[in-house]
Design a protein around this motif. Structure first.
Motif, PDB file in Angstrom:
ATOM      1  N   THR A 147      20.333  -8.102   1.407  1.00  0.00           N
ATOM      2  CA  THR A 147      21.749  -8.367   1.685  1.00  0.00           C
ATOM      3  C   THR A 147      21.917  -9.734   2.332  1.00  0.00           C
ATOM      4  OG1 THR A 147      22.134  -5.990   1.937  1.00  0.00           O
ATOM      5  CG2 THR A 147      23.806  -7.461   2.830  1.00  0.00           C
ATOM      6  N   GLN A 148      21.041 -10.078   3.250  1.00  0.00           N
ATOM      7  CA  GLN A 148      21.106 -11.398   3.877  1.00  0.00           C
ATOM      8  C   GLN A 148      20.841 -12.499   2.850  1.00  0.00           C
ATOM      9  OE1 GLN A 148      22.124 -12.384   6.907  1.00  0.00           O
ATOM     10  NE2 GLN A 148      22.730 -10.257   7.087  1.00  0.00           N
ATOM     11  N   HIS A 149      19.923 -12.257   1.940  1.00  0.00           N
ATOM     12  CA  HIS A 149      19.664 -13.227   0.872  1.00  0.00           C
ATOM     13  C   HIS A 149      20.925 -13.427   0.031  1.00  0.00           C
ATOM     14  CE1 HIS A 149      18.427 -14.321  -3.256  1.00  0.00           C
ATOM     15  NE2 HIS A 149      17.708 -15.220  -2.596  1.00  0.00           N
ATOM     16  N   ALA A 150      21.642 -12.358  -0.280  1.00  0.00           N
ATOM     17  CA  ALA A 150      22.878 -12.470  -1.061  1.00  0.00           C
ATOM     18  C   ALA A 150      23.932 -13.273  -0.302  1.00  0.00           C
ATOM     19  CB  ALA A 150      23.407 -11.082  -1.404  1.00  0.00           C
ATOM     20  N   HIS A 151      24.066 -13.032   1.008  1.00  0.00           N
ATOM     21  CA  HIS A 151      25.021 -13.799   1.820  1.00  0.00           C
ATOM     22  C   HIS A 151      24.660 -15.289   1.815  1.00  0.00           C
ATOM     23  CE1 HIS A 151      27.696 -10.799   3.609  1.00  0.00           C
ATOM     24  NE2 HIS A 151      26.646  -9.984   3.628  1.00  0.00           N
ATOM     25  N   GLN A 152      23.399 -15.592   1.963  1.00  0.00           N
ATOM     26  CA  GLN A 152      22.970 -16.992   1.969  1.00  0.00           C
ATOM     27  C   GLN A 152      23.185 -17.638   0.607  1.00  0.00           C
ATOM     28  OE1 GLN A 152      18.940 -16.845   3.346  1.00  0.00           O
ATOM     29  NE2 GLN A 152      19.531 -16.509   5.471  1.00  0.00           N
ATOM     30  N   ALA A 153      22.970 -16.894  -0.467  1.00  0.00           N
ATOM     31  CA  ALA A 153      23.171 -17.438  -1.814  1.00  0.00           C
ATOM     32  C   ALA A 153      24.646 -17.751  -2.058  1.00  0.00           C
ATOM     33  CB  ALA A 153      22.657 -16.452  -2.857  1.00  0.00           C
ATOM     34  N   VAL A 154      25.538 -16.888  -1.587  1.00  0.00           N
ATOM     35  CA  VAL A 154      26.971 -17.130  -1.766  1.00  0.00           C
ATOM     36  C   VAL A 154      27.420 -18.305  -0.900  1.00  0.00           C
ATOM     37  CG1 VAL A 154      29.266 -16.118  -1.440  1.00  0.00           C
ATOM     38  CG2 VAL A 154      27.473 -14.797  -2.546  1.00  0.00           C
ATOM     39  N   GLU A 155      26.896 -18.412   0.316  1.00  0.00           N
ATOM     40  CA  GLU A 155      27.210 -19.574   1.163  1.00  0.00           C
ATOM     41  C   GLU A 155      26.722 -20.866   0.497  1.00  0.00           C
ATOM     42  OE1 GLU A 155      28.739 -20.141   4.126  1.00  0.00           O
ATOM     43  OE2 GLU A 155      29.365 -18.054   4.320  1.00  0.00           O
ATOM     44  N   SER A 156      25.559 -20.835  -0.094  1.00  0.00           N
ATOM     45  CA  SER A 156      25.021 -21.996  -0.792  1.00  0.00           C
ATOM     46  C   SER A 156      25.882 -22.351  -2.000  1.00  0.00           C
ATOM     47  CB  SER A 156      23.585 -21.727  -1.226  1.00  0.00           C
ATOM     48  OG  SER A 156      23.077 -22.803  -1.969  1.00  0.00           O
ATOM     49  N   ALA A 157      26.346 -21.346  -2.719  1.00  0.00           N
ATOM     50  CA  ALA A 157      27.223 -21.583  -3.871  1.00  0.00           C
ATOM     51  C   ALA A 157      28.538 -22.218  -3.420  1.00  0.00           C
ATOM     52  CB  ALA A 157      27.483 -20.278  -4.617  1.00  0.00           C
ATOM     53  N   ALA A 158      29.080 -21.780  -2.283  1.00  0.00           N
ATOM     54  CA  ALA A 158      30.314 -22.374  -1.749  1.00  0.00           C
ATOM     55  C   ALA A 158      30.067 -23.826  -1.341  1.00  0.00           C
ATOM     56  CB  ALA A 158      30.821 -21.560  -0.568  1.00  0.00           C
ATOM     57  N   ARG A 159      28.932 -24.091  -0.746  1.00  0.00           N
ATOM     58  CA  ARG A 159      28.600 -25.462  -0.349  1.00  0.00           C
ATOM     59  C   ARG A 159      28.480 -26.364  -1.578  1.00  0.00           C
ATOM     60  NH1 ARG A 159      24.983 -24.189   2.987  1.00  0.00           N
ATOM     61  NH2 ARG A 159      23.265 -24.046   1.522  1.00  0.00           N
ATOM     62  N   ASP A 160      27.787 -25.890  -2.619  1.00  0.00           N
ATOM     63  CA  ASP A 160      27.663 -26.665  -3.846  1.00  0.00           C
ATOM     64  C   ASP A 160      29.022 -26.885  -4.509  1.00  0.00           C
ATOM     65  OD1 ASP A 160      24.949 -26.686  -3.425  1.00  0.00           O
ATOM     66  OD2 ASP A 160      24.469 -25.273  -5.039  1.00  0.00           O
ATOM     67  N   ALA A 161      29.859 -25.857  -4.513  1.00  0.00           N
ATOM     68  CA  ALA A 161      31.180 -25.965  -5.124  1.00  0.00           C
ATOM     69  C   ALA A 161      32.045 -26.988  -4.384  1.00  0.00           C
ATOM     70  CB  ALA A 161      31.873 -24.601  -5.148  1.00  0.00           C
ATOM     71  N   ALA A 162      32.020 -26.956  -3.057  1.00  0.00           N
ATOM     72  CA  ALA A 162      32.819 -27.911  -2.276  1.00  0.00           C
ATOM     73  C   ALA A 162      32.324 -29.336  -2.498  1.00  0.00           C
ATOM     74  CB  ALA A 162      32.766 -27.554  -0.798  1.00  0.00           C
ATOM     75  N   ARG A 163      31.023 -29.515  -2.574  1.00  0.00           N
ATOM     76  CA  ARG A 163      30.484 -30.863  -2.793  1.00  0.00           C
ATOM     77  C   ARG A 163      30.875 -31.395  -4.164  1.00  0.00           C
ATOM     78  NH1 ARG A 163      30.005 -35.628  -1.680  1.00  0.00           N
ATOM     79  NH2 ARG A 163      28.216 -36.714  -2.491  1.00  0.00           N
ATOM     80  N   ILE A 186      33.803 -15.752  -3.656  1.00  0.00           N
ATOM     81  CA  ILE A 186      33.803 -14.315  -3.349  1.00  0.00           C
ATOM     82  C   ILE A 186      33.092 -13.597  -4.487  1.00  0.00           C
ATOM     83  CG2 ILE A 186      35.215 -12.270  -2.953  1.00  0.00           C
ATOM     84  CD1 ILE A 186      37.442 -14.183  -2.002  1.00  0.00           C
ATOM     85  N   CYS A 187      32.140 -12.742  -4.129  1.00  0.00           N
ATOM     86  CA  CYS A 187      31.387 -11.945  -5.106  1.00  0.00           C
ATOM     87  C   CYS A 187      31.447 -10.470  -4.731  1.00  0.00           C
ATOM     88  CB  CYS A 187      29.925 -12.360  -5.128  1.00  0.00           C
ATOM     89  SG  CYS A 187      29.569 -13.721  -6.196  1.00  0.00           S
ATOM     90  N   GLN A 188      31.616  -9.627  -5.728  1.00  0.00           N
ATOM     91  CA  GLN A 188      31.458  -8.183  -5.566  1.00  0.00           C
ATOM     92  C   GLN A 188      30.076  -7.848  -6.108  1.00  0.00           C
ATOM     93  OE1 GLN A 188      34.272  -7.170  -3.404  1.00  0.00           O
ATOM     94  NE2 GLN A 188      33.527  -5.355  -4.418  1.00  0.00           N
ATOM     95  N   LEU A 189      29.149  -7.553  -5.229  1.00  0.00           N
ATOM     96  CA  LEU A 189      27.774  -7.264  -5.645  1.00  0.00           C
ATOM     97  C   LEU A 189      27.537  -5.756  -5.679  1.00  0.00           C
ATOM     98  CD1 LEU A 189      25.935  -9.924  -3.518  1.00  0.00           C
ATOM     99  CD2 LEU A 189      26.179  -9.901  -5.982  1.00  0.00           C
ATOM    100  N   PRO A 190      26.998  -5.238  -6.788  1.00  0.00           N
ATOM    101  CA  PRO A 190      26.656  -3.814  -6.836  1.00  0.00           C
ATOM    102  C   PRO A 190      25.516  -3.495  -5.877  1.00  0.00           C
ATOM    103  CG  PRO A 190      26.220  -4.891  -8.947  1.00  0.00           C
ATOM    104  CD  PRO A 190      26.738  -5.925  -8.017  1.00  0.00           C
ATOM    105  N   LEU A 191      25.637  -2.380  -5.177  1.00  0.00           N
ATOM    106  CA  LEU A 191      24.579  -1.975  -4.245  1.00  0.00           C
ATOM    107  C   LEU A 191      23.277  -1.671  -4.972  1.00  0.00           C
ATOM    108  CD1 LEU A 191      26.551   0.250  -1.726  1.00  0.00           C
ATOM    109  CD2 LEU A 191      25.749  -2.088  -1.421  1.00  0.00           C
ATOM    110  N   SER A 192      23.363  -1.308  -6.241  1.00  0.00           N
ATOM    111  CA  SER A 192      22.135  -1.039  -6.994  1.00  0.00           C
ATOM    112  C   SER A 192      21.305  -2.303  -7.161  1.00  0.00           C
ATOM    113  CB  SER A 192      22.469  -0.434  -8.360  1.00  0.00           C
ATOM    114  OG  SER A 192      23.240  -1.348  -9.122  1.00  0.00           O
ATOM    115  N   ASP A 193      21.936  -3.479  -7.121  1.00  0.00           N
ATOM    116  CA  ASP A 193      21.184  -4.733  -7.189  1.00  0.00           C
ATOM    117  C   ASP A 193      20.557  -5.076  -5.847  1.00  0.00           C
ATOM    118  OD1 ASP A 193      21.830  -5.039  -9.801  1.00  0.00           O
ATOM    119  OD2 ASP A 193      23.228  -6.698  -9.514  1.00  0.00           O
TER     120      ASP A 193
END
Length: 172
Positions: free
Chosen positions: A67-83, A139-146
């Motif tokens: 779950t923490q990895h998913a949060h960090q990946a989404v934060e990284s995606a937001a950073r890349d998108a803003a740049r 914003i991502c809706q991630l399935p718990l099965s993933d």
């Protein structure tokens, strides 16, 4: 009292030697070692009681890590998108580049979600020389099965936001 099982154990302290002519014979004392039969099987029982709890703890730690990895990946995606949005020339190009960058960043991290990317590109319309920032939100809706256990129903919302400055002296 219960049954007592005894087994012989040799001590390391030898008895005084007896001599016969030139050779020396050592005698070793043997003491019985006794244990209670009621202690047998305790290790198996303790393992059977503790193993499910330890496995559950390990599963929870893995789930928290993913779950923490998913949060960090989404934060990284937001950073890349803003740049990417901050180096675009028009608001439409900023939105398109930010969305493309966020999709690529999440695909690269192995997250299977369809992100909602919002970009505040209005600062691109400010006059040259005025400092401004562009903010991207992913914003991502991630399935718990993933994230946790395959087949687990439900999903969790993961959100990231980042602001990137626009160079005030470049052409817009």
């Amino acid at each position: 009292m219960g049954l007592v099982a005894c087994s012989p154990a040799h001590t390391t302290n030898p008895m005084p030697p007896r001599t016969r002519g030139m050779s020396v014979t050592w005698r070793v004392a043997v003491k019985p070692t006794c244990s209670r039969s009621s202690d047998r099987g305790n290790a198996t029982l303790e393992t059977a009681i503790l193993a499910p709890g330890l496995l559950l703890l390990i599963a929870v730690l893995i789930g928290v890590g993913r779950t923490q990895h998913a949060h960090q990946a989404v934060e990284s995606a937001a950073r890349d998108a803003a740049r990417q949005a901050s180096i675009a020339r028009t608001p439409a190009a900023a939105t398109a580049q930010a969305t493309s960058s966020a999709h690529e960043a999440l695909r690269r991290e192995g997250l299977r979600c369809h992100p909602l990317v919002t970009v505040n590109a209005a600062p691109l319309e400010r006059p040259v020389g005025v400092p401004a920032t562009i903010t991207a939100q992913v914003i991502c809706q991630l399935p718990l099965s993933d994230l946790l256990i395959p087949g687990l129903p439900g999903s969790t919302r993961v959100e990231g936001r980042f602001s990137s400055p626009i160079d005030p002296y470049r052409g817009r």
